[in-house]
Motif scaffolding. Sequence first.
Motif, mmCIF file in Angstrom:
data_model
loop_
_atom_site.group_PDB
_atom_site.id
_atom_site.type_symbol
_atom_site.label_atom_id
_atom_site.label_comp_id
_atom_site.label_asym_id
_atom_site.label_seq_id
_atom_site.Cartn_x
_atom_site.Cartn_y
_atom_site.Cartn_z
ATOM 1 N N GLU A 111 2.133 -8.302 9.500
ATOM 2 C CA GLU A 111 3.410 -9.765 9.126
ATOM 3 C C GLU A 111 2.640 -9.486 7.713
ATOM 4 O O GLU A 111 4.731 -10.099 7.380
ATOM 5 N N LEU A 112 1.956 -9.976 7.124
ATOM 6 C CA LEU A 112 1.746 -10.264 5.964
ATOM 7 C C LEU A 112 1.776 -9.131 4.897
ATOM 8 O O LEU A 112 2.831 -9.365 4.127
ATOM 9 N N ARG A 114 4.516 -6.960 5.883
ATOM 10 C CA ARG A 114 5.664 -6.652 6.045
ATOM 11 C C ARG A 114 6.643 -7.980 5.107
ATOM 12 O O ARG A 114 7.676 -7.221 4.270
ATOM 13 N N ASP A 115 6.269 -8.844 5.188
ATOM 14 C CA ASP A 115 6.803 -10.074 4.542
ATOM 15 C C ASP A 115 6.609 -10.041 3.047
ATOM 16 O O ASP A 115 7.590 -9.974 2.437
ATOM 17 N N CYS A 116 5.667 -9.014 2.424
ATOM 18 C CA CYS A 116 5.800 -8.663 0.818
ATOM 19 C C CYS A 116 5.668 -7.383 0.500
ATOM 20 O O CYS A 116 5.807 -6.700 -0.811
ATOM 21 N N GLU A 257 1.594 -13.033 -2.768
ATOM 22 C CA GLU A 257 2.290 -14.246 -1.652
ATOM 23 C C GLU A 257 1.471 -14.697 -1.146
ATOM 24 O O GLU A 257 1.698 -16.198 -0.294
ATOM 25 N N ARG A 261 2.052 -19.332 -0.497
ATOM 26 C CA ARG A 261 1.873 -19.565 1.084
ATOM 27 C C ARG A 261 1.121 -21.083 0.584
ATOM 28 O O ARG A 261 0.612 -21.194 1.561
#
Length: 424
Positions: A111-112, A114-116, A257, A261
Amino acid sequence: MAARILVVGGGGREHALVRTLLRSPQRPRVAAAPGNAGIARDGVEILPVGAEDVPALVGAARDWGADLVVVGPEAPLVAGLVDRLAEAGIAAFGPSAAAARIEGSKTYAKELMRDCGVPTAGHVVLRDREEALAHLSRAAYPAVLKADVLAAGKGVIIAPDEAEAREAIDVFFGEKRFGETEVVLEEFLDGEELSLLALCDGERAVPLAPAQDYKRALDGDAGPNTGGMGSYSPVPGFDRETAEELARVAHQPIVDELRRRGTPYHGILYAGLMLTADGPRVLEFNCRFGDPETQAVLPRLRSDLVELLEASTRPGGLAGIEPEWTSDWAVTVVLAAGGYPGDYRRGDEITGLDGLQAEVFHAGTAESDGRVVTAGGRVLNVTGLGPSAAAARERAYEAAGKIEFNGKQMRSDIAARAVVGAEV
Ligand code: AMP
Ligand code: GLY
């Protein structure tokens, strides 16, 4: 006064960390918990505390008066050792539990990424057998299945076809070899692998020299996955600029990222990369030094490791710092116990350790009645250094051949491709 540094762990990686810390011009006092027979033989104080016993490690660090704790393995990092040490006012090298999740959970890491926008293999998460079987019938093969737990490199199954993928599903959801876990089904990527580790200070990722790891048990990359059977550094074709370019694509977006966060990344961020025809892809991130990559990378370090590790613990502390390397090559051959990565013997005497023209880093060893005996799957790491890949490789294998123990197993092709690569 010289710094007091406690190294947590007892493998070959930790022995290499200890030796490199001892070479520091700052002349630190070094202790290890729990260490191994080789670390003890280097004159380092041994604290008899297991590397996964977080409360006992905090107590031991306090009692011993550690100024800095360097955490080797992933398990105590994922369990929050660095957070607990911070609460006790003790500085530590390594990520917080929140940041270490990048290794602790493959679904979180995916997920990480994908998000960055970090390039990686496409994937789906399989939560149970029914969901798995539905996906397997429409997956492309070969396909990769990974348990979503810490599995010391052994939780990955590459299935050439649907029949073998179904067998893998039995291993994960039937036999439950890795306990209760979700499974990541991933696109198979083809190419050369590269391990690129970067020091991170919460703001910046500074790559170390690249290394090549050998994960399979047998020559020619056959046999089951292991924790790693050998390594070498540098890697032909990867100079400092290439490494920095890869770190811009793989590591820096993660550091940015996680900072955004509120869970900044400090310590080593290890990217296992597949260099595909379509560009680099991240296979996995680890939250610690690689084993056995560290045993080939650190002997080449010219900079002061104490300074590098301390700088990483401070936000932005690495500004203006670039690690320097010798021009030597390093080749590390792992000597494993017979049967590894399955069940293996312990307690066999090891001979031939003295007077070798190579660095020997202990992993699964123990002292018994004044003898060094086997005590783990990966027993020893033999690192040869030399001005060429061929010279380093010859030194490593010459020394590895002189060490004997019952059931000794090693690959005979570590760094063979570096020798060829360096000639062309
Ligand atoms: P990991 O623990 O995720 O690094 O996987 C262990 C090893 O399995 C890697 O070093 C690769 O050799 C292999 N592997 C993992 N993921 C893939 C993939 N998507 N495609 C091909 N090989 C893979
Ligand atoms: N050599 C692989 C690892 O440290 O995960």
